[in-house]
Design an enzyme around this catalytic site. Structure first.
Site, PDB file in Angstrom:
ATOM      1  N   VAL A  15     -11.918   9.381  -8.845  1.00  0.00           N
ATOM      2  CA  VAL A  15     -11.288  10.695  -8.905  1.00  0.00           C
ATOM      3  C   VAL A  15     -11.648  11.401 -10.213  1.00  0.00           C
ATOM      4  CG1 VAL A  15      -9.078  11.908  -9.029  1.00  0.00           C
ATOM      5  CG2 VAL A  15      -9.398  10.096  -7.357  1.00  0.00           C
ATOM      6  N   GLY A  16     -11.351  10.759 -11.339  1.00  0.00           N
ATOM      7  CA  GLY A  16     -11.553  11.382 -12.644  1.00  0.00           C
ATOM      8  C   GLY A  16     -12.999  11.794 -12.890  1.00  0.00           C
ATOM      9  N   VAL A  92      -5.640   7.628 -13.744  1.00  0.00           N
ATOM     10  CA  VAL A  92      -5.766   6.169 -13.727  1.00  0.00           C
ATOM     11  C   VAL A  92      -5.350   5.651 -12.357  1.00  0.00           C
ATOM     12  CG1 VAL A  92      -5.326   6.055 -16.194  1.00  0.00           C
ATOM     13  CG2 VAL A  92      -3.431   5.739 -14.609  1.00  0.00           C
ATOM     14  N   LYS A 218       0.734  15.399  -1.212  1.00  0.00           N
ATOM     15  CA  LYS A 218      -0.424  14.511  -1.253  1.00  0.00           C
ATOM     16  C   LYS A 218      -0.209  13.304  -0.345  1.00  0.00           C
ATOM     17  CE  LYS A 218      -3.919  12.096  -2.828  1.00  0.00           C
ATOM     18  NZ  LYS A 218      -5.317  12.371  -2.819  1.00  0.00           N
ATOM     19  N   ALA A 221      -0.235  14.541   3.345  1.00  0.00           N
ATOM     20  CA  ALA A 221      -1.571  14.889   3.855  1.00  0.00           C
ATOM     21  C   ALA A 221      -2.300  13.612   4.275  1.00  0.00           C
ATOM     22  CB  ALA A 221      -2.370  15.641   2.789  1.00  0.00           C
ATOM     23  N   CYS A 274      -6.799   5.287  -0.535  1.00  0.00           N
ATOM     24  CA  CYS A 274      -5.648   6.181  -0.421  1.00  0.00           C
ATOM     25  C   CYS A 274      -4.763   5.956   0.797  1.00  0.00           C
ATOM     26  CB  CYS A 274      -6.127   7.628  -0.386  1.00  0.00           C
ATOM     27  SG  CYS A 274      -6.545   8.231  -2.029  1.00  0.00           S
ATOM     28  N   PHE A 275      -5.341   5.932   1.980  1.00  0.00           N
ATOM     29  CA  PHE A 275      -4.524   5.991   3.196  1.00  0.00           C
ATOM     30  C   PHE A 275      -3.424   4.935   3.221  1.00  0.00           C
ATOM     31  CE2 PHE A 275      -7.495   8.359   6.369  1.00  0.00           C
ATOM     32  CZ  PHE A 275      -7.398   9.478   5.573  1.00  0.00           C
ATOM     33  N   GLN A 276      -3.840   3.670   3.134  1.00  0.00           N
ATOM     34  CA  GLN A 276      -2.843   2.610   3.248  1.00  0.00           C
ATOM     35  C   GLN A 276      -1.837   2.690   2.103  1.00  0.00           C
ATOM     36  OE1 GLN A 276      -3.795  -1.184   4.778  1.00  0.00           O
ATOM     37  NE2 GLN A 276      -2.916  -2.245   3.025  1.00  0.00           N
ATOM     38  N   LYS A 337     -16.568   3.679   4.150  1.00  0.00           N
ATOM     39  CA  LYS A 337     -17.147   4.769   4.937  1.00  0.00           C
ATOM     40  C   LYS A 337     -18.547   5.005   4.399  1.00  0.00           C
ATOM     41  CE  LYS A 337     -15.803   9.053   3.721  1.00  0.00           C
ATOM     42  NZ  LYS A 337     -14.962  10.202   3.303  1.00  0.00           N
TER      43      LYS A 337
HETATM   44  C1  UDX Z   1      -8.851  10.429   1.931  1.00  0.00           C
HETATM   45  C2  UDX Z   1      -8.479  11.884   2.225  1.00  0.00           C
HETATM   46  O1  UDX Z   1      -9.322  12.394   3.264  1.00  0.00           O
HETATM   47  C3  UDX Z   1      -8.614  12.721   0.963  1.00  0.00           C
HETATM   48  O2  UDX Z   1      -8.173  14.052   1.207  1.00  0.00           O
HETATM   49  C4  UDX Z   1      -7.774  12.100  -0.137  1.00  0.00           C
HETATM   50  O3  UDX Z   1      -7.948  12.807  -1.349  1.00  0.00           O
HETATM   51  C5  UDX Z   1      -8.158  10.647  -0.347  1.00  0.00           C
HETATM   52  O4  UDX Z   1      -8.062   9.926   0.879  1.00  0.00           O
HETATM   53  P1  UDX Z   1     -11.133   9.094   1.663  1.00  0.00           P
HETATM   54  O5  UDX Z   1     -10.275   7.868   1.699  1.00  0.00           O
HETATM   55  O6  UDX Z   1     -12.122   9.209   0.570  1.00  0.00           O
HETATM   56  O7  UDX Z   1     -10.223  10.409   1.588  1.00  0.00           O
HETATM   57  O8  UDX Z   1     -11.959   9.188   3.040  1.00  0.00           O
HETATM   58  P2  UDX Z   1     -11.647   9.732   4.513  1.00  0.00           P
HETATM   59  O9  UDX Z   1     -12.811  10.532   4.922  1.00  0.00           O
HETATM   60  O10 UDX Z   1     -10.331  10.356   4.611  1.00  0.00           O
HETATM   61  O11 UDX Z   1     -11.683   8.402   5.383  1.00  0.00           O
HETATM   62  C6  UDX Z   1     -10.696   7.390   5.275  1.00  0.00           C
HETATM   63  C7  UDX Z   1     -10.957   6.276   6.260  1.00  0.00           C
HETATM   64  O12 UDX Z   1     -10.705   6.704   7.593  1.00  0.00           O
HETATM   65  C8  UDX Z   1     -12.396   5.763   6.256  1.00  0.00           C
HETATM   66  O13 UDX Z   1     -12.408   4.356   6.352  1.00  0.00           O
HETATM   67  C9  UDX Z   1     -12.999   6.412   7.481  1.00  0.00           C
HETATM   68  O14 UDX Z   1     -14.078   5.666   7.996  1.00  0.00           O
HETATM   69  C10 UDX Z   1     -11.808   6.409   8.423  1.00  0.00           C
HETATM   70  N1  UDX Z   1     -11.895   7.428   9.482  1.00  0.00           N
HETATM   71  C11 UDX Z   1     -11.873   8.757   9.153  1.00  0.00           C
HETATM   72  C12 UDX Z   1     -11.974   7.047  10.815  1.00  0.00           C
HETATM   73  O15 UDX Z   1     -11.987   5.861  11.127  1.00  0.00           O
HETATM   74  N2  UDX Z   1     -12.032   8.032  11.777  1.00  0.00           N
HETATM   75  C13 UDX Z   1     -12.015   9.355  11.486  1.00  0.00           C
HETATM   76  O16 UDX Z   1     -12.062  10.169  12.416  1.00  0.00           O
HETATM   77  C14 UDX Z   1     -11.934   9.730  10.123  1.00  0.00           C
HETATM   78  P1  ADP Z   2      -9.348   6.342  -8.673  1.00  0.00           P
HETATM   79  O1  ADP Z   2      -9.956   6.144  -7.314  1.00  0.00           O
HETATM   80  O2  ADP Z   2      -7.901   6.781  -8.609  1.00  0.00           O
HETATM   81  O3  ADP Z   2     -10.168   7.215  -9.556  1.00  0.00           O
HETATM   82  P2  ADP Z   2     -10.338   4.020 -10.129  1.00  0.00           P
HETATM   83  O4  ADP Z   2      -9.830   2.604 -10.122  1.00  0.00           O
HETATM   84  O5  ADP Z   2     -11.702   4.300  -9.607  1.00  0.00           O
HETATM   85  O6  ADP Z   2      -9.231   4.882  -9.358  1.00  0.00           O
HETATM   86  O7  ADP Z   2     -10.272   4.597 -11.616  1.00  0.00           O
HETATM   87  C1  ADP Z   2      -9.196   4.497 -12.480  1.00  0.00           C
HETATM   88  C2  ADP Z   2      -9.732   4.217 -13.902  1.00  0.00           C
HETATM   89  O8  ADP Z   2      -8.632   4.337 -14.826  1.00  0.00           O
HETATM   90  C3  ADP Z   2     -10.323   2.835 -14.117  1.00  0.00           C
HETATM   91  O9  ADP Z   2     -11.671   2.964 -14.529  1.00  0.00           O
HETATM   92  C4  ADP Z   2      -9.440   2.207 -15.229  1.00  0.00           C
HETATM   93  O10 ADP Z   2     -10.193   1.428 -16.163  1.00  0.00           O
HETATM   94  C5  ADP Z   2      -8.881   3.436 -15.925  1.00  0.00           C
HETATM   95  N1  ADP Z   2      -7.631   3.205 -16.657  1.00  0.00           N
HETATM   96  C6  ADP Z   2      -6.503   2.622 -16.222  1.00  0.00           C
HETATM   97  N2  ADP Z   2      -5.552   2.642 -17.184  1.00  0.00           N
HETATM   98  C7  ADP Z   2      -6.082   3.269 -18.264  1.00  0.00           C
HETATM   99  C8  ADP Z   2      -5.603   3.604 -19.584  1.00  0.00           C
HETATM  100  N3  ADP Z   2      -4.352   3.325 -19.974  1.00  0.00           N
HETATM  101  N4  ADP Z   2      -6.451   4.241 -20.426  1.00  0.00           N
HETATM  102  C9  ADP Z   2      -7.708   4.543 -20.026  1.00  0.00           C
HETATM  103  N5  ADP Z   2      -8.214   4.250 -18.815  1.00  0.00           N
HETATM  104  C10 ADP Z   2      -7.425   3.619 -17.936  1.00  0.00           C
END
Ligand code: UDX
Ligand code: ADP
Length: 460
Positions: A15-16, A92, A218, A221, A274-276, A337
């Protein structure tokens, strides 16, 4: 409130990293510093070779190339970046708790709390603190309490700005978001963040709400999106016994503009970070308010998803004459995915675990996931020893090698390249009858059957 000149983002993950890269790209006059405790991750973000960035996302390399060194910086010096910042994003990770109260459901907020304490300790002037991670509703309150009670007497404004990007299309989603959501209490603080996005996002797509609505939106959604996938997956099982085709059903219902065509692809099950996690969180929150019917309702989305993964593994076992013991199963795909190297909660992990319990040998090929990651995912489950995982699972860099002498091929991720393979060549080198289990319904059944492969998709 003065104009923002320095932004710091704590957490250089999926994300970051991409989000800050785009904010920096679009706001060249703002210095954006992304910090992380993980030095290897920061080194990778600073790597000269852009193919070595720690996150694989189509188009990300171009954005980083444009902004890095100009106004985008990656660093491990968290204190300094906090000190310099006018606005701090917290990105984080907030994994599901693996211990104590709420184990397996509640989000673990220890990383958030550590960040808040660090910000409070270091900050010497007023700051806007933005929640970017997915958080349970009312985390902002905890954040506020820590910042205000442990700080050096400086003022903090808390905003919630959930990220809606999907992995694999993150840059496209960031460049053209359906909406940007900003929740907060202080109108001026909200406006400073609106201004940052308004540089490239049309004003009508920037929604402002109160803090709790933003946080809850969030979770909701993601719960709605996941619910669609579980709904169509439930129907896929019904299709398999009735002779209906789930793709046809999805197409037919998706044409109804009230339903719409997206997120109706039947699959081996949804994964991702995210989903789960977000649904479990929603369920936990509902239960904590004694809303048990609400909690049960949403929990069913997860139960259905677990069932779908298990059902896929069981189908492989059953079709292979009720035993996979000592048989070779080729896995095409491990990521949750396509177009991402992220494997968090990937269905592949659970399908593999199930087959390994039945003593199958698995050979994995994924275009973007490393062997190290695949073993780490399996070891994390704790089902068997790391040595045993390495004895039973092989990871290769070539899809044809993965399918060599396989009894069955299982497609776990919908990577485009799988469609264009030389399936005749794959067939020639497999044990016969040669089975293909297409967990993503991406392969052409008739082409495969003409070659001689025995094809099974989802919901057909
Ligand atoms: C999701 C949300 O879409 C996004 O808005 C939020 O910020 C983070 O979570 P992401 O997890 O990156 O994004 O991927 P997404 O495209 O939503 O897919 C999630 C899972 O659902 C994947 O494993 C994908 O393969 C599955 N999926 C998705 C299906 O099995 N069928 C579909 O029709 C759509
Ligand atoms: P996301 O999908 O939410 O971006 P990630 O696990 O990919 O999650 O990234 C989160 C990041 O935040 C990791 O790289 C982790 O090292 C970092 N992190 C967690 N706690 C701290 C903290 N206190 N200071 C700086 N970085 C941190």
């Amino acid at each position: 409130m003065k104009k923002i000149k320095n932004i710091t983002c704590i957490g250089a993950g999926y994300v970051g990293g991409p989000t800050m890269s785009v904010i920096a790209q679009k706001n060249p006059d703002i210095k954006v510093t992304v910090v992380d405790l993980n030095a290897a991750r920061i080194a990778a973000w600073n790597h000269e070779d852009l193919s070595k960035l720690p996150v694989y996302e189509p188009g990300l390399d171009e954005v980083v190339k444009e902004a890095r060194g100009r106004n985008l910086f990656f660093s491990t010096d968290v204190d300094r970046a906090i000190d310099e910042a006018d606005m701090i994003f917290i990105s984080v990770n907030t994994p599901t708790k693996t211990y104590g109260k709420g184990k397996g459901q509640a989000a673990d907020l220890k990383y958030i709390e550590l960040c808040a304490r660090q910000i409070a300790r270091v900050a010497k002037n007023d700051k806007i603190v933005v929640e970017k991670s997915t958080l349970p509703v009312r985390t902002a309150e905890a954040l506020k309490s820590i910042l205000h009670n442990t700080g050096n007497g400086v003022k903090f404004h808390i905003l919630s700005n959930p990220e809606f990007l999907a992995e694999g299309t993150a840059i496209q989603d960031l460049h053209h978001p359906d909406r940007v959501l900003i929740g907060g209490e202080n109108p001026e603080a909200i406006q400073t963040l609106v201004d940052i996005y308004a540089v490239w996002v049309p004003k009508e797509n920037i929604i402002t709400t109160n803090l709790w609505s933003s946080e809850l939106s969030k979770l909701v959604a993601n719960a709605f999106l996941a619910q669609r996938v579980s709904s169509i997956n439930a129907i896929s099982e019904l299709c398999e016994v009735t002779g209906a085709d789930v793709n046809e059903v999805a197409y037919a219902i998706g044409k109804d503009s009230r339903i719409g065509p997206k997120f109706l692809k039947a699959s081996v099950g949804f994964g991702g970070s995210c989903f789960q996690k977000d649904i479990l969180n929603l369920v936990y929150i509902a239960r904590s308010y004694n809303l048990n019917k609400v909690a049960d309702y949403w929990e069913q989305v997860i139960i259905m998803n677990d069932h779908q993964k298990e059902r896929f593994a069981d189908k492989i076992i059953k079709t292979l004459y009720n035993t996979v013991n000592g048989k070779n199963i080729a896995f095409l795909g491990w990521a949750f995915k396509k177009d991402t190297n992220d494997t968090r909660e990937s269905a592949a992990i659970y399908v593999a675990d199930h087959l390994l319990e039945e003593e199958a040998f698995i050979t994995v090929y994924d275009p973007k996931v490393s062997a190290e990651q695949i073993y780490a995912d399996l070891d994390y489950l704790g089902t068997r020893s790391p040595e045993e995982n390495r004895r039973l699972v092989k990871v290769v860099n070539d899809p044809y090698e993965a399918c060599q002498q396989a009894h069955a091929v299982a497609v776990l991720t919908e990577w485009d390249e799988f469609k264009t393979y030389d399936w005749q060549r794959i067939y020639d080198n497999m044990y016969k009858p040669a089975f293909v289990f297409d967990g993503r319904n991406i392969l052409d059944k008739s082409v495969l059957e003409n070659i001689g492969l025995v094809y099974q998709g989802i919901g057909k």
